[in-house]
Design a protein around this motif. Structure first.
Motif, short mmCIF file in Angstrom:
data_model
loop_
_atom_site.label_atom_id
_atom_site.label_comp_id
_atom_site.label_asym_id
_atom_site.label_seq_id
_atom_site.Cartn_x
_atom_site.Cartn_y
_atom_site.Cartn_z
N ASP A 287 34.58 35.59 36.94
CA ASP A 287 34.88 37.01 36.75
C ASP A 287 35.64 37.58 37.94
OD1 ASP A 287 33.61 36.91 34.32
OD2 ASP A 287 31.71 37.73 35.06
N ARG B 243 39.15 36.27 37.70
CA ARG B 243 39.90 36.99 36.66
C ARG B 243 40.31 38.38 37.13
NH1 ARG B 243 36.13 37.80 33.10
NH2 ARG B 243 35.88 39.96 33.79
N ASP B 244 39.39 39.10 37.75
CA ASP B 244 39.71 40.44 38.23
C ASP B 244 40.84 40.42 39.25
OD1 ASP B 244 37.63 41.32 36.64
OD2 ASP B 244 36.23 41.63 38.29
N THR C 270 44.15 39.57 37.45
CA THR C 270 44.60 40.71 36.65
C THR C 270 45.23 41.77 37.53
OG1 THR C 270 42.89 40.31 34.97
CG2 THR C 270 43.88 42.51 35.04
N ALA D 46 48.82 41.19 38.73
CA ALA D 46 49.90 41.35 37.74
C ALA D 46 50.66 40.06 37.48
CB ALA D 46 50.86 42.46 38.17
N GLY D 47 49.93 38.93 37.48
CA GLY D 47 50.55 37.67 37.12
C GLY D 47 51.26 36.95 38.25
N GLU E 246 46.91 31.04 41.79
CA GLU E 246 45.52 30.87 41.34
C GLU E 246 44.75 29.92 42.25
OE1 GLU E 246 42.86 29.78 37.38
OE2 GLU E 246 45.01 30.19 37.18
N ALA F 89 39.14 48.24 39.37
CA ALA F 89 39.60 46.98 38.77
C ALA F 89 38.60 45.84 38.91
CB ALA F 89 40.96 46.58 39.32
N SER G 57 35.20 44.17 37.51
CA SER G 57 34.39 44.22 36.29
C SER G 57 32.90 44.20 36.61
CB SER G 57 34.74 43.04 35.39
OG SER G 57 34.47 41.81 36.06
#
Length: 506
Positions: free
Chosen positions: A59, A62-63, A66, A69-70, A74, A113, A115
């Motif tokens: 999570d 992912r946050d 996100t 913005a791509g 990673e 932003a 979660s």
């Protein structure tokens, strides 16, 4: 014994120094101001980490992706999130007392932003200051040589490898200091960002891009300098003072001068949308209000002294400006806050120049992409500072230097302007604020590039720290503007008015 010089004394630099010491290196820390006067001490929001049983690494990853913005790497994000909890526990072992509830568990904080409420705070809104105090205390008790009030003039490069630092020591305003060279097997840049490029910034005056400029002169690659994050909520009364995102996390809302809550028009998460979204929603509203600030309404949080208890530092700053945020909304504006680009590094802080490492805000690790997730910056400093410190001794004994992939280190050339204003630090800051601020377009960026080129062509006195800072700001400013011109689409913190729908036109 491998000798490493660390330039900078925030969380990234001090963590790198301590881990290099643990790896058997001889360590010298050089800092521009007093040892504890780094950007870290101003961090209010906290440090993010997967520290609770019902939170998940995936999570947080992912946050972060996100929010970026791509454009995040990673691999770097996974290193940050997976190794973050160990670094937070290390801070606890060094004496950082994160806020705890009555049951002894860490107090959970929610910021934009995220979660999950995974933000840890210390001293309410004094997290950075508490962390800095603990790291400085540990460093002072260790066998580390410290040089305070030592300005980085340049890196010493010999045979294509960084071999030390050239310093200006003990400079008084307007007077030359003493030049001194320290040789080293490795240099770690931990010099922070370049907030002094802008007329409105949350950064302290020492944030003049010195490390990025020195790295560029040494031939290091830089990337993503167009991504300057503008914090949405900085007091628009008196000197700039950041009002932490955690205030909005607790329930404060943004209103225009008519009292209308406008952030929900820009994003379903309203005030807790990613920072770039909130900042440009505020900028658009200010444009409709002829530049007047918007209002942060925290009056619903005023019960039982909550604001003063939860945010003591902010409460004191608000009241010092004659405002009472328990009774009325306070004026806020975006301000330059965090540079997400910088000197390109690999996952252990190595730059494209052998012997040179970069950690913290000066570095471009790939963690932040186009927009930094709230409270990931302290975590980045701790995680990648530790990795760099641990890598140095091993690298010094190897003939190989695993150079990270990176972007070219030079900006496109720009024509000289024929009508540029006279150079002053204030003129530079106004230029970047107007033409390379929250919203940009080609015409404004080309004007900025031309003016910067003309200013750079004018010789400056190289003897004082102020003039050397100005030169560094001009170098970094030129690269930032060139990067913003090159990226013709809007993404994250980089908004091109001429390339995407602009809320201000609605």
């Amino acid at each position: 014994m491998t000798h490493v010089v660390v330039v900078g004394s925030g969380i990234a630099g001090l963590t790198a120094a301590l881990h290099a010491l643990d790896s058997g290196c001889r360590v010298t820390v050089v800092t521009k101001d007093a040892l504890d006067h780094a950007n870290t001490r101003y961090a209010q929001g906290g440090i993010a980490g997967v520290m609770f049983a019902d939170d998940r690494v995936e999570d947080h990853v992912r946050d972060t992706l996100t929010a970026g913005a791509g454009l995040c790497d990673e691999r770097a994000v996974r290193v940050l999130v997976e190794e973050g909890p160990a670094r937070i526990r290390e801070l606890v072992s060094l004496g950082v007392a994160f806020d705890r509830a009555a049951d002894g568990e860490f107090v959970k904080g929610l910021e934009a932003a995220h979660s999950y409420p995974r933000i840890l705070h210390a001293g309410g809104d004094a997290t950075g200051a508490v962390i800095e105090h603990a790291l400085v205390a540990r460093l002072r008790s260790a066998a580390v040589t410290v040089h305070e009030h030592a300005f980085l003039v340049d890196l010493v490069v010999d045979g294509g490898r960084v071999r030390g630092v050239d310093l200006l020591v003990g400079d008084a305003p307007g007077h030359p200091g003493t030049r001194e060279t320290i040789t080293a097997d490795a240099v770690v840049l931990a010099t922070g960002g370049a907030g002094e490029l802008y007329a409105h910034t949350t950064n302290p005056p020492v944030a003049t891009g010195d490390g990025i400029a020195a790295a560029l002169r040494a031939g290091a690659a830089v990337a993503d300098l167009e991504f300057m994050q503008f914090h949405p909520t900085v007091l628009a009364a008196g000197d700039a003072f950041l009002v932490s995102e955690a205030v909005r996390g607790e329930g404060a809302v943004l209103r225009d001068e008519t009292g209308r809550r406008f952030a929900l028009d820009a994003h379903p998460d309203g005030e807790l949308a990613p920072r770039d979204v909130v900042a440009r929603a505020i900028a658009a509203t200010m444009e409709r209000q002829d530049g007047r600030p918007v209002l942060l309404d925290a009056t619903t949080l005023a019960t039982d002294g909550f604001l003063a208890r939860r945010f003591p530092t902010i409460d004191a700053a608000v009241r010092a400006r004659g405002l009472d945020w328990t009774r009325e909304p306070i004026p806020v504006t975006p301000a330059a806050h965090y540079l997400m680009g910088g000197v390109v590094t690999d996952l252990s802080g190595r730059t494209t120049v052998p012997g040179l490492y970069a950690v913290g805000e000066v570095a471009r690790t790939g963690v932040h992409g186009a927009n930094r997730l709230a409270s990931n910056s302290l975590l980045e400093g701790a995680v990648f500072g530790a990795r760099a410190g641990a890598a140095i001794a091993a690298d010094a004994g190897s003939a190989l230097w695993p150079v990270p992939a990176g972007a070219p280190g030079r900006p496109a050339s720009a024509p000289c302007a024929s009508d540029e204003p006279a150079f002053t630090r204030a003129a530079l800051q106004d230029l970047l604020w107007e033409e390379a601020g929250v919203v940009r377009d080609r015409a404004g960026l080309e004007r900025a590039a031309a003016v910067l080129a003309a200013w750079r062509a004018t010789p400056r006195d190289p003897r004082t720290e102020t003039s050397l800072e100005d030169e560094n700001l001009l170098i970094v400013g030129a690269h930032l503007v060139a990067a913003a011109l090159a990226r013709t689409t809007s993404v994250g913190a980089h908004l091109r008015r001429d390339a995407a729908a602009w809320e201000g036109a609605a």
